[in-house]
Structures are given as structure tokens and as C-alpha cells.
Design an enzyme around this catalytic site. Sequence first.
Site, PDB file in Angstrom:
ATOM      1  N   SER A 112     -13.225   0.211   9.099  1.00  0.00           N
ATOM      2  CA  SER A 112     -13.847   1.186   8.206  1.00  0.00           C
ATOM      3  C   SER A 112     -14.651   0.531   7.096  1.00  0.00           C
ATOM      4  CB  SER A 112     -12.774   2.087   7.591  1.00  0.00           C
ATOM      5  OG  SER A 112     -11.762   1.307   6.977  1.00  0.00           O
ATOM      6  N   HIS A 159     -16.985   3.091  14.409  1.00  0.00           N
ATOM      7  CA  HIS A 159     -16.067   3.626  13.402  1.00  0.00           C
ATOM      8  C   HIS A 159     -15.888   5.137  13.536  1.00  0.00           C
ATOM      9  CE1 HIS A 159     -15.182   4.692   8.966  1.00  0.00           C
ATOM     10  NE2 HIS A 159     -14.055   4.489   9.620  1.00  0.00           N
ATOM     11  N   ASN A 168     -17.452   5.533   3.862  1.00  0.00           N
ATOM     12  CA  ASN A 168     -16.438   5.025   2.937  1.00  0.00           C
ATOM     13  C   ASN A 168     -17.037   4.432   1.669  1.00  0.00           C
ATOM     14  OD1 ASN A 168     -14.042   5.781   4.202  1.00  0.00           O
ATOM     15  ND2 ASN A 168     -14.189   4.085   5.644  1.00  0.00           N
TER      16      ASN A 168
END
Length: 291
Positions: free
Chosen positions: A119, A140, A190
Site C-alpha cells: 500500500s 494494490h 494512501n
Amino acid sequence: MNIEKIGIVGAGQMGTGIAQVAALSGFAVTLSDVSEDQLARSVAKIETATERRVAKGSMSAAARAAALTRINVTTDLAVVGPCDLIVEAATENEAIKTGILTALEQYIAPHTILTTNTSSLSITRLAAQTKRPEKFMGFHFMNPVPSMPLVELIRGIATSRATFESINDTVQRLGKTGVCSEDYPGFMVNRILIPMINEAVFTLFEGVGTIDDIDAALKLGAAHPMGPLQLADFIGLDTCLAIMNTLYAGLADTKYRPCPLLVKYVEAGWLGRKSGRGFYDYRGQTPIASR
């Protein structure tokens, strides 16, 4: 290359979800983990999840049975090696991921594409630990995999166009939508999401609001489906901290400094839902704020 057999290394939450989606999409799946108990738990979760779908009428019993027969489990990486595509889905720890990728290389077929579900870690750096960086890229998935439609596709500096096109085609066959991210810490999702969670923890740390009020504020004031602290518990506080540390180290900007309170929760073993306690305590009938 036409991908038909998918190997998944790591039978945790992400690996289990990827295995379920792949099997339901018609791929032959080999799910691997160092723990036989973890593999048993993973298969049980898939059985339960698909059984619920049959009960809701969103899947036939025959389709469920066929999907389950497509999943094989093993503790032996040699069994995973011949797959057309391998997804490394171990915990967000670079040393562990590098160890798995290095161990796999003695077993993989010449055509095999290696990918990682990291991630936040550098795809280029992980690829450099393999002998075929042109056949390596980031793949991902979002959590929970069965219900989240997005997949981030991240090419390392050496990833070939043929590798990318094969994975992009696989994303569509999985019924997902792919977005392309450059290989920078945290990629896109993220890099935006985890600092927001970290700022929510700072808001709690500095006494600006309580856990309940912070989560209510974002749900009602920003139309988020769940509050940032509730989301942190769902993701896992250890994962949130690992991503913040990657952002801080890779981008060298103080705005990515992990909140000391997040560090303390992880040190206490309060990792969220998976440990029974995080910003909320999940040990009773109803989750309640832990402080």
C-alpha cells in the site's frame, strides 16, 4: 499474456479477499501462507462470505460451488511458482516482502508476472530485489477487496509495457477499475487518506474533540461513510503507522510525521478491529470509544 492461474502469497485479510474475487471471476487460485491454521481461517471466511451472497440471491449455489473448487491452498511456495500471475499480499513490512519475493524466484516460470499488494512501499526498490524487474509491478487492492471496486496499478521504473497490459487486462476480468499511479510513497489513495487519519489522531491527541465527536463530525459534516478513527481501526493501526512512516521517510516532509498517540496505540497492541481494541473497544456487544 493470457492469465488463467493466480497465486497469492499471504492469507490474511487482503490475500483472502483477492482469492475470493479471483475465484469468483473464473481464475484458478493457489493461496499460500506459512500457517496452515491461517489458510483454514481464510477458506472458512471465503465460504461464509459466499454463502451470504447465495442467501441474498446475488449468487447461485452452483456458482459458489464452482468458485470454491477453484481455490487450492498450500504452505509450499514451489506450488505457487508456476502460476501465470503471483500477488504478494503479506504484511506491510519491506523485509518480509523482499524475503518472499526472493524465495519465489527459484520456483517461478519464465512467463510468470510477480506483483505486490503493498500500500505504500517503493515498487522500483522491491523490483530491484528480483532478477526480472521488467515482470514486476504494484497491484494494490483496496480493503475490503470483494466490495471495493478500485485497484491501483503502479509501474516501477523497469516494468515493461507488456507486463502492465497483462495486469490491466486482469483488473477488468476481476470486475475492478484500475487507476495508474506513479511510484511514489503511498501512491495516490494512501497518500491522501492516511495523513487525513493521522490528522484525526492529532485532533484527538490535542484534545480538540473526543473519538465519538471526531468521527461524527466527518460522517455528518463531510459525508464520509465512516469516521476517520473508525476507519483507522478497520484498516489496522499498525498498517496506518507503517504507511505514515513510509511517507515520512520517503518524502522528508514534517507534515507526514506520525502522531505520537498513534505510535502509543500500536505499542500497546491496540491495533483496531483485528486485535479487539483500537480507538474503539470491540470486546462487547457494541463498539465503544476506548478513551
